[in-house]
Write an enzyme that holds these catalytic residues in place. Structure first.
Site, PDB file in Angstrom:
ATOM      1  N   TRP A 151       0.816  -1.227   0.000  1.00 41.85           N
ATOM      2  CA  TRP A 151       0.000   0.000   0.000  1.00 41.85           C
ATOM      3  C   TRP A 151       0.839   1.262   0.000  1.00 41.85           C
ATOM      4  CZ3 TRP A 151       1.746   2.293   4.373  1.00 41.85           C
ATOM      5  CH2 TRP A 151       2.205   1.466   5.390  1.00 41.85           C
ATOM      6  N   LYS A 175      -2.726  -7.481  -8.139  1.00 42.66           N
ATOM      7  CA  LYS A 175      -3.423  -7.628  -6.850  1.00 42.66           C
ATOM      8  C   LYS A 175      -2.886  -6.524  -5.946  1.00 42.66           C
ATOM      9  CE  LYS A 175      -3.751  -8.835  -2.864  1.00 42.66           C
ATOM     10  NZ  LYS A 175      -4.128  -7.845  -1.823  1.00 42.66           N
ATOM     11  N   PRO A 176      -3.625  -5.387  -5.891  1.00 42.57           N
ATOM     12  CA  PRO A 176      -3.155  -4.304  -5.031  1.00 42.57           C
ATOM     13  C   PRO A 176      -3.432  -4.618  -3.568  1.00 42.57           C
ATOM     14  CG  PRO A 176      -5.246  -3.691  -6.041  1.00 42.57           C
ATOM     15  CD  PRO A 176      -4.897  -5.074  -6.560  1.00 42.57           C
ATOM     16  N   GLU A 178      -5.032  -4.307   0.117  1.00 41.35           N
ATOM     17  CA  GLU A 178      -6.418  -4.046   0.507  1.00 41.35           C
ATOM     18  C   GLU A 178      -6.622  -2.592   0.902  1.00 41.35           C
ATOM     19  OE1 GLU A 178      -7.627  -6.926   3.436  1.00 41.35           O
ATOM     20  OE2 GLU A 178      -9.717  -6.703   2.815  1.00 41.35           O
ATOM     21  N   GLY A 229       6.009  -7.389   2.609  1.00 43.42           N
ATOM     22  CA  GLY A 229       6.782  -7.761   3.790  1.00 43.42           C
ATOM     23  C   GLY A 229       7.522  -9.089   3.615  1.00 43.42           C
ATOM     24  N   THR A 232       5.405 -12.346   4.281  1.00 48.50           N
ATOM     25  CA  THR A 232       4.553 -12.733   3.144  1.00 48.50           C
ATOM     26  C   THR A 232       5.422 -13.275   2.007  1.00 48.50           C
ATOM     27  OG1 THR A 232       3.227 -10.800   3.746  1.00 48.50           O
ATOM     28  CG2 THR A 232       2.610 -11.933   1.736  1.00 48.50           C
ATOM     29  N   LEU A 244       7.467 -24.929  -8.699  1.00 50.38           N
ATOM     30  CA  LEU A 244       8.690 -24.634  -9.461  1.00 50.38           C
ATOM     31  C   LEU A 244       8.482 -23.404 -10.349  1.00 50.38           C
ATOM     32  CD1 LEU A 244       9.928 -28.195 -10.445  1.00 50.38           C
ATOM     33  CD2 LEU A 244      10.821 -26.678  -8.665  1.00 50.38           C
ATOM     34  N   GLU A 250      10.509  -8.258  -3.675  1.00 52.43           N
ATOM     35  CA  GLU A 250      11.045  -6.984  -3.157  1.00 52.43           C
ATOM     36  C   GLU A 250      10.493  -6.849  -1.745  1.00 52.43           C
ATOM     37  OE1 GLU A 250      13.013  -5.029  -4.805  1.00 52.43           O
ATOM     38  OE2 GLU A 250      12.756  -5.565  -6.898  1.00 52.43           O
ATOM     39  N   GLY A 252      11.246  -6.301   2.803  1.00 52.33           N
ATOM     40  CA  GLY A 252      11.454  -5.234   3.782  1.00 52.33           C
ATOM     41  C   GLY A 252      12.905  -4.790   3.919  1.00 52.33           C
ATOM     42  N   GLU A 385      11.962  -4.144  11.182  1.00 55.34           N
ATOM     43  CA  GLU A 385      11.412  -3.064  10.362  1.00 55.34           C
ATOM     44  C   GLU A 385      10.183  -2.478  11.059  1.00 55.34           C
ATOM     45  OE1 GLU A 385       9.436  -4.113   6.656  1.00 55.34           O
ATOM     46  OE2 GLU A 385      10.459  -2.432   5.686  1.00 55.34           O
TER      47      GLU A 385
HETATM   48  P1  NDP Z   1       2.335  -7.304   3.028  1.00 62.13           P
HETATM   49  O1  NDP Z   1       3.375  -8.322   2.796  1.00 62.13           O
HETATM   50  O2  NDP Z   1       1.429  -7.457   4.177  1.00 62.13           O
HETATM   51  O3  NDP Z   1       1.389  -7.161   1.755  1.00 62.13           O
HETATM   52  C1  NDP Z   1       1.886  -6.942   0.462  1.00 62.13           C
HETATM   53  C2  NDP Z   1       0.878  -7.478  -0.539  1.00 62.13           C
HETATM   54  O4  NDP Z   1       0.799  -8.905  -0.392  1.00 62.13           O
HETATM   55  C3  NDP Z   1      -0.532  -6.953  -0.332  1.00 62.13           C
HETATM   56  O5  NDP Z   1      -1.175  -6.819  -1.578  1.00 62.13           O
HETATM   57  C4  NDP Z   1      -1.162  -8.074   0.480  1.00 62.13           C
HETATM   58  O6  NDP Z   1      -2.561  -8.092   0.413  1.00 62.13           O
HETATM   59  C5  NDP Z   1      -0.555  -9.293  -0.185  1.00 62.13           C
HETATM   60  N1  NDP Z   1      -0.577 -10.514   0.616  1.00 62.13           N
HETATM   61  C6  NDP Z   1      -0.692 -10.645   1.960  1.00 62.13           C
HETATM   62  N2  NDP Z   1      -0.666 -11.953   2.304  1.00 62.13           N
HETATM   63  C7  NDP Z   1      -0.535 -12.675   1.157  1.00 62.13           C
HETATM   64  C8  NDP Z   1      -0.427 -14.060   0.853  1.00 62.13           C
HETATM   65  N3  NDP Z   1      -0.466 -14.987   1.799  1.00 62.13           N
HETATM   66  N4  NDP Z   1      -0.275 -14.430  -0.435  1.00 62.13           N
HETATM   67  C9  NDP Z   1      -0.216 -13.504  -1.423  1.00 62.13           C
HETATM   68  N5  NDP Z   1      -0.318 -12.174  -1.194  1.00 62.13           N
HETATM   69  C10 NDP Z   1      -0.466 -11.750   0.083  1.00 62.13           C
HETATM   70  O7  NDP Z   1       3.074  -5.909   3.103  1.00 62.13           O
HETATM   71  P2  NDP Z   1       2.442  -4.491   3.373  1.00 62.13           P
HETATM   72  O8  NDP Z   1       1.330  -4.216   2.427  1.00 62.13           O
HETATM   73  O9  NDP Z   1       2.201  -4.327   4.817  1.00 62.13           O
HETATM   74  O10 NDP Z   1       3.636  -3.550   2.895  1.00 62.13           O
HETATM   75  C11 NDP Z   1       4.683  -3.208   3.705  1.00 62.13           C
HETATM   76  C12 NDP Z   1       5.901  -4.066   3.426  1.00 62.13           C
HETATM   77  O11 NDP Z   1       6.277  -3.963   2.057  1.00 62.13           O
HETATM   78  C13 NDP Z   1       7.097  -3.619   4.204  1.00 62.13           C
HETATM   79  O12 NDP Z   1       7.770  -4.716   4.752  1.00 62.13           O
HETATM   80  C14 NDP Z   1       7.975  -2.954   3.155  1.00 62.13           C
HETATM   81  O13 NDP Z   1       9.318  -2.924   3.480  1.00 62.13           O
HETATM   82  C15 NDP Z   1       7.678  -3.758   1.962  1.00 62.13           C
HETATM   83  N6  NDP Z   1       8.011  -3.001   0.760  1.00 62.13           N
HETATM   84  C16 NDP Z   1       9.110  -3.391   0.025  1.00 62.13           C
HETATM   85  C17 NDP Z   1       9.509  -2.669  -1.071  1.00 62.13           C
HETATM   86  C18 NDP Z   1      10.679  -3.106  -1.900  1.00 62.13           C
HETATM   87  O14 NDP Z   1      10.744  -2.708  -3.069  1.00 62.13           O
HETATM   88  N7  NDP Z   1      11.619  -3.885  -1.394  1.00 62.13           N
HETATM   89  C19 NDP Z   1       8.793  -1.449  -1.483  1.00 62.13           C
HETATM   90  C20 NDP Z   1       7.663  -1.158  -0.665  1.00 62.13           C
HETATM   91  C21 NDP Z   1       7.301  -1.907   0.428  1.00 62.13           C
HETATM   92  P3  NDP Z   1      -3.421  -7.396   1.599  1.00 62.13           P
HETATM   93  O15 NDP Z   1      -3.087  -5.950   1.589  1.00 62.13           O
HETATM   94  O16 NDP Z   1      -4.802  -7.634   1.170  1.00 62.13           O
HETATM   95  O17 NDP Z   1      -3.035  -8.080   2.849  1.00 62.13           O
END
Ligand code: NDP
Length: 490
Positions: A151, A175-176, A178, A229, A232, A244, A250, A252, A385
């Site tokens: 987000w 899949k953006p 939520e 994160g 995830t 496979l 990308e 945290g 983080e």
């Molecule tokens: P999440 O890992 O919670 O969510 C990221 C995406 O994955 C969301 O669309 C989420 O959906 C979806 N998701 C959650 N659970 C699953 C699953 N089991 N299977 C498939 N998809 C899933 O991260 P946040 O949204 O909280 O974002 C913050 C994190 O993103 C931080 O750790 C940050 O560092 C990292 N980040 C990394 C970047 C990079 O380029 N390295 C850039 C920006 C952020 P839903 O929202 O519906 O839960």
């Protein structure tokens, strides 16, 4: 509802998702302003099946790279044409100040343009023959791609995956998160308006555990490009291992920023403050651990505290706002619990550590920029983080300690070095385990320069010319040149 009700996009068609309807909440006020229907595993199945069919359509499959590039250029133009509206939509949805969401939109448009230009100039290779044949290696689309995004930087994150995935000839299923589906849905509409065949474009908001996981598990999805994160990411990687299937992750960060004693302190202060407090600290590359040489530690800390206290917190839409609200009440509570943990771990809060009390901010999810000293680099607050506006300032004595200190977390996403001595910068930059190192600057990102992490910050690289190849698979072709028929065993 003021912002209206939005449907999901399945293979280019808007339709109500079969999942629950969720509200989009403005984090600056706590008020819901739009509704979005969400997808289910059935919607995912429809989208993947249609995407695979659309990829095989000769009208798309035979489109030459420069013709596909034209569609991507057009998408960049359409994004630019709606840039102000898109920036405002995002500031409302995620609470980032307009100056930042304008930059995200510009980045998305720039990504489409860069990818289009790169696509037109990607060459295939003739390999060196070792027999009577001509051998070549060509690239083909990898298959339907699931682009799963967080987000904190919508539209830029989605463009970073959708542009190269489409350039490579794939269907893309976005899949953006939520908490921030609106920009992705607009991007889906603009892709369609640009002329991308409908079957190739799906935008599937909904819970990660439901929609994200259905995409990752779907046998028709051939690659997952994920930003989010580390927890995830690990789950997605383990599902992908069973299939496979290649993934790019990308994840945290807990990025170190190093101030050497000879640094230009004015620049270092500005860079450090921007590096941690822009986007309210909700950035994967946030410079959250500041290692300062002991000889300048107290002076620098004082200047950072003063600079943090000058930052304007408030309405993301207002001119001059530096910091808007955090994404949600839940996330602010998580940040607050880390500040409490810092106190428990012996830290001193030098500024911040509380919600602002200015009039008009009480219903939003605001939090003051927070600077903490006195922590052990091994403490949880310095290792985990936080994804919020919390900076730990840590003294060091010798350059020799720095690599170990910088590398002491499980992450390896980004690093900053402030110094006038380019030899020291070079030495450190080459040694520290990090996907990106900024020297006398911070948070510069470019569509032309690969981005990604090492260790628990991820696998793979996005951006750059190779970013398109990441969505392709190689095929080798041998053309026999021998005039005589082949003879068995001779
Ligand atoms: P999440 O890992 O919670 O969510 C990221 C995406 O994955 C969301 O669309 C989420 O959906 C979806 N998701 C959650 N659970 C699953 C699953 N089991 N299977 C498939 N998809 C899933 O991260 P946040 O949204 O909280 O974002 C913050 C994190 O993103 C931080 O750790 C940050 O560092 C990292 N980040 C990394 C970047 C990079 O380029 N390295 C850039 C920006 C952020 P839903 O929202 O519906 O839960």
């Amino acid at each position: 509802m003021a912002g209206g009700s939005m449907d999901i996009i399945v293979a280019g068609r808007h339709r109500p998702g079969r999942g629950p309807t969720v509200e989009s909440v403005d984090p600056a006020t706590g008020a819901a302003f739009a509704e979005v229907t969400t997808a289910t595993a059935e919607d995912v199945d429809d989208a993947v099946t249609a995407g695979a069919t659309a990829m095989r359509d000769p009208a798309w499959r035979n489109l030459l790279p420069h013709e596909r590039a034209r569609l991507l250029h057009r998408t960049g133009e359409l994004i630019e044409g709606e840039s102000e509206e898109l920036a405002r939509l995002q500031s409302r949805d995620i609470g980032k100040p307009l100056s930042e969401t304008r930059a995200l939109v510009a980045s998305a448009a720039g990504t489409f343009r860069y990818v289009a230009a790169a696509l037109e100039t990607l060459d295939e290779a003739l390999t060196t023959p070792r027999g009577p044949y001509l051998s070549m290696s060509v690239h083909e689309p990898i298959g339907p791609v699931a682009a799963i995004t967080p987000w904190n930087s919508p539209i830029a994150s989605e463009a970073q995956k959708a542009a190269p995935a489409l350039a490579a000839g794939n269907a893309v299923l976005i899949k953006p998160a939520e908490w921030s589906p609106l920009a992705a849905l607009r991007l889906g509409e603009l892709l369609l308006r640009a002329g991308i065949p409908p079957g190739l474009v799906s935008v599937l908001p909904g819970a990660g555990r439901v929609v994200g996981e259905a995409l990752v598990r779907h046998p028709g999805v051939r690659k997952v490009a994920f930003t989010g994160g580390t927890t995830t990411g690990r789950r997605i990687a383990s599902i992908a291992a069973d299939k496979l299937m290649p993934v790019s992750l990308e994840l945290g960060g807990k990025s170190p920023v190093i101030v050497l004693p000879d640094a230009d302190l004015d620049q270092a202060v500005r860079g450090a403050v921007f590096g941690i407090f822009s986007s309210q600290g909700q950035a994967c590359v946030a410079g959250s651990r500041l290692f300062v040489h002991r000889s300048v530690h107290d002076e620098l800390t004082g200047r950072i505290v003063a600079a943090a206290e000058r930052l304007v917190i408030g309405d993301p839409m207002a001119k001059g706002t530096h910091m808007g609200p955090l994404i949600s009440a839940e996330h602010r509570a998580a940040v607050e619990s880390y500040v409490q943990l810092a106190l428990d771990e012996g830290g001193h809060v030098r500024t911040g550590g509380e919600r602002p009390t200015e009039p008009g901010l009480d219903s939003g999810y605001y939090y003051r920029p927070t600077v903490i000293t006195g922590l052990d680099p091994a403490s949880r607050v310095c290792q985990e983080e936080i994804f919020g506006p919390v900076l730990a300032v840590l003294p060091y004595d010798e350059e020799e300690e720095l690599t170990e200190l910088a590398d002491s977390t499980p992450y390896g996403l980004a690093c900053g070095i402030w110094t006038r001595d380019y030899r020291r910068a070079w030495r450190l930059a080459r040694r520290i385990e990090s996907g990106t190192v900024w020297i006398n600057t911070y948070k510069q990102l470019s569509a032309s320069t690969p981005f990604g992490g090492v260790k628990e910050s991820g696998i793979g690289r996005e951006k750059g010319r190779e970013g398109i190849r990441a969505y392709m698979t190689q095929k080798s072709l041998y053309w026999g040149l021998d005039e005589a028929p082949a003879t068995w065993g001779t």
